[in-house]
Design a protein around this motif. Sequence first.
Motif, PDB file in Angstrom:
ATOM      1  N   ASN A   1      88.953 -27.715  30.235  1.00 53.20           N
ATOM      2  CA  ASN A   1      89.465 -28.550  29.158  1.00 53.20           C
ATOM      3  C   ASN A   1      90.931 -28.201  28.907  1.00 53.20           C
ATOM      4  O   ASN A   1      91.241 -27.390  28.073  1.00 53.20           O
ATOM      5  CB  ASN A   1      88.628 -28.315  27.896  1.00 53.20           C
ATOM      6  CG  ASN A   1      89.161 -29.065  26.710  1.00 53.20           C
ATOM      7  OD1 ASN A   1      89.847 -30.062  26.855  1.00 53.20           O
ATOM      8  ND2 ASN A   1      88.870 -28.571  25.515  1.00 53.20           N
TER       9      ASN A   1
ATOM     10  N   PHE B   1      96.967 -26.560  26.529  1.00 49.73           N
ATOM     11  CA  PHE B   1      95.915 -26.245  25.569  1.00 49.73           C
ATOM     12  C   PHE B   1      94.562 -26.330  26.253  1.00 49.73           C
ATOM     13  O   PHE B   1      94.361 -27.161  27.130  1.00 49.73           O
ATOM     14  CB  PHE B   1      95.961 -27.227  24.395  1.00 49.73           C
ATOM     15  CG  PHE B   1      97.256 -27.205  23.656  1.00 49.73           C
ATOM     16  CD1 PHE B   1      97.477 -26.291  22.642  1.00 49.73           C
ATOM     17  CD2 PHE B   1      98.275 -28.079  23.984  1.00 49.73           C
ATOM     18  CE1 PHE B   1      98.679 -26.258  21.968  1.00 49.73           C
ATOM     19  CE2 PHE B   1      99.487 -28.064  23.325  1.00 49.73           C
ATOM     20  CZ  PHE B   1      99.695 -27.148  22.302  1.00 49.73           C
ATOM     21  N   GLY B   2      93.653 -25.493  25.855  1.00 52.60           N
ATOM     22  CA  GLY B   2      92.311 -25.496  26.430  1.00 52.60           C
ATOM     23  C   GLY B   2      91.523 -24.338  25.851  1.00 52.60           C
ATOM     24  O   GLY B   2      91.680 -24.003  24.684  1.00 52.60           O
ATOM     25  N   SER B   3      90.712 -23.722  26.660  1.00 54.15           N
ATOM     26  CA  SER B   3      89.973 -22.549  26.216  1.00 54.15           C
ATOM     27  C   SER B   3      89.866 -21.560  27.365  1.00 54.15           C
ATOM     28  O   SER B   3      89.868 -21.954  28.530  1.00 54.15           O
ATOM     29  CB  SER B   3      88.585 -22.940  25.697  1.00 54.15           C
ATOM     30  OG  SER B   3      87.888 -23.679  26.667  1.00 54.15           O
ATOM     31  N   ARG B   4      89.848 -20.293  27.008  1.00 62.20           N
ATOM     32  CA  ARG B   4      89.810 -19.183  27.971  1.00 62.20           C
ATOM     33  C   ARG B   4      90.954 -19.261  28.978  1.00 62.20           C
ATOM     34  O   ARG B   4      90.788 -19.005  30.159  1.00 62.20           O
ATOM     35  CB  ARG B   4      88.462 -19.109  28.659  1.00 62.20           C
ATOM     36  CG  ARG B   4      87.316 -18.921  27.676  1.00 62.20           C
ATOM     37  CD  ARG B   4      86.038 -18.568  28.377  1.00 62.20           C
ATOM     38  NE  ARG B   4      84.899 -18.711  27.505  1.00 62.20           N
ATOM     39  CZ  ARG B   4      84.509 -17.813  26.615  1.00 62.20           C
ATOM     40  NH1 ARG B   4      85.139 -16.695  26.482  1.00 62.20           N
ATOM     41  NH2 ARG B   4      83.451 -18.037  25.862  1.00 62.20           N
TER      42      ARG B   4
ATOM     43  N   LYS C   1      97.853 -17.097  24.891  1.00 67.21           N
ATOM     44  CA  LYS C   1      96.692 -17.041  23.993  1.00 67.21           C
ATOM     45  C   LYS C   1      95.480 -17.649  24.704  1.00 67.21           C
ATOM     46  O   LYS C   1      95.636 -18.432  25.639  1.00 67.21           O
ATOM     47  CB  LYS C   1      96.970 -17.843  22.712  1.00 67.21           C
ATOM     48  CG  LYS C   1      98.184 -17.400  21.946  1.00 67.21           C
ATOM     49  CD  LYS C   1      97.866 -16.230  21.096  1.00 67.21           C
ATOM     50  CE  LYS C   1      99.076 -15.858  20.245  1.00 67.21           C
ATOM     51  NZ  LYS C   1      98.824 -14.712  19.456  1.00 67.21           N
TER      52      LYS C   1
ATOM     53  N   SER D   1      93.642 -20.058  23.822  1.00 67.83           N
ATOM     54  CA  SER D   1      93.585 -21.519  23.724  1.00 67.83           C
ATOM     55  C   SER D   1      94.925 -22.201  23.994  1.00 67.83           C
ATOM     56  O   SER D   1      95.014 -23.421  23.942  1.00 67.83           O
ATOM     57  CB  SER D   1      93.082 -21.928  22.339  1.00 67.83           C
ATOM     58  OG  SER D   1      93.990 -21.461  21.352  1.00 67.83           O
ATOM     59  N   GLU D   2      95.964 -21.424  24.285  1.00 68.39           N
ATOM     60  CA  GLU D   2      97.279 -22.035  24.474  1.00 68.39           C
ATOM     61  C   GLU D   2      98.170 -21.160  25.355  1.00 68.39           C
ATOM     62  O   GLU D   2      98.265 -19.961  25.166  1.00 68.39           O
ATOM     63  CB  GLU D   2      97.940 -22.228  23.110  1.00 68.39           C
ATOM     64  CG  GLU D   2      99.280 -22.882  23.152  1.00 68.39           C
ATOM     65  CD  GLU D   2      99.867 -23.082  21.755  1.00 68.39           C
ATOM     66  OE1 GLU D   2     101.007 -23.557  21.696  1.00 68.39           O
ATOM     67  OE2 GLU D   2      99.218 -22.752  20.750  1.00 68.39           O
TER      68      GLU D   2
ATOM     69  N   SER E   1      87.030 -12.566  26.925  1.00 69.77           N
ATOM     70  CA  SER E   1      87.307 -12.487  25.497  1.00 69.77           C
ATOM     71  C   SER E   1      87.802 -11.084  25.177  1.00 69.77           C
ATOM     72  O   SER E   1      87.467 -10.134  25.876  1.00 69.77           O
ATOM     73  CB  SER E   1      86.044 -12.785  24.676  1.00 69.77           C
ATOM     74  OG  SER E   1      85.050 -11.818  24.945  1.00 69.77           O
TER      75      SER E   1
END
Length: 135
Positions: A24, A45-48, A88, A90-91, A116
Amino acid sequence: RAKEAKNNYAISEEKEKLELAIMNLRIDVEGKGEKLTKEKPAAIFGSRLKLSDSGSGIYFAKVETTGTISNDEQNWILVPKENIFRNKPSELNFFVPDSLESETSYCIVIKSNYLSNNKVRKDFVEVISNPIMIM
């Protein structure tokens, strides 16, 4: 035995979820559509997404005339660590490398093994964007 099988299934299921999570991603370039300008900032932007250690990185892979990118990572252009100013989960924010060819399409490839906090996977997950024009 059943508990061991259940644990293996849970690990496999969790790995699949993690691999899908990084898929994503959205490129935000201030309303310019799918274009990036050399030496200007870009955000993903996304995750992990967080880049953890050596082997992790943001790469630009040139789109060939066939519409594909090279599988040979030595042909990809790595965004230098000093060009990344936000890392980060998410970014990711970075300056687009000046070494890219203008008026050329590239795909952004993100390789990461971030899970994480201070946890990392053994294997890297790779995600590839749609083609983006470099100005």
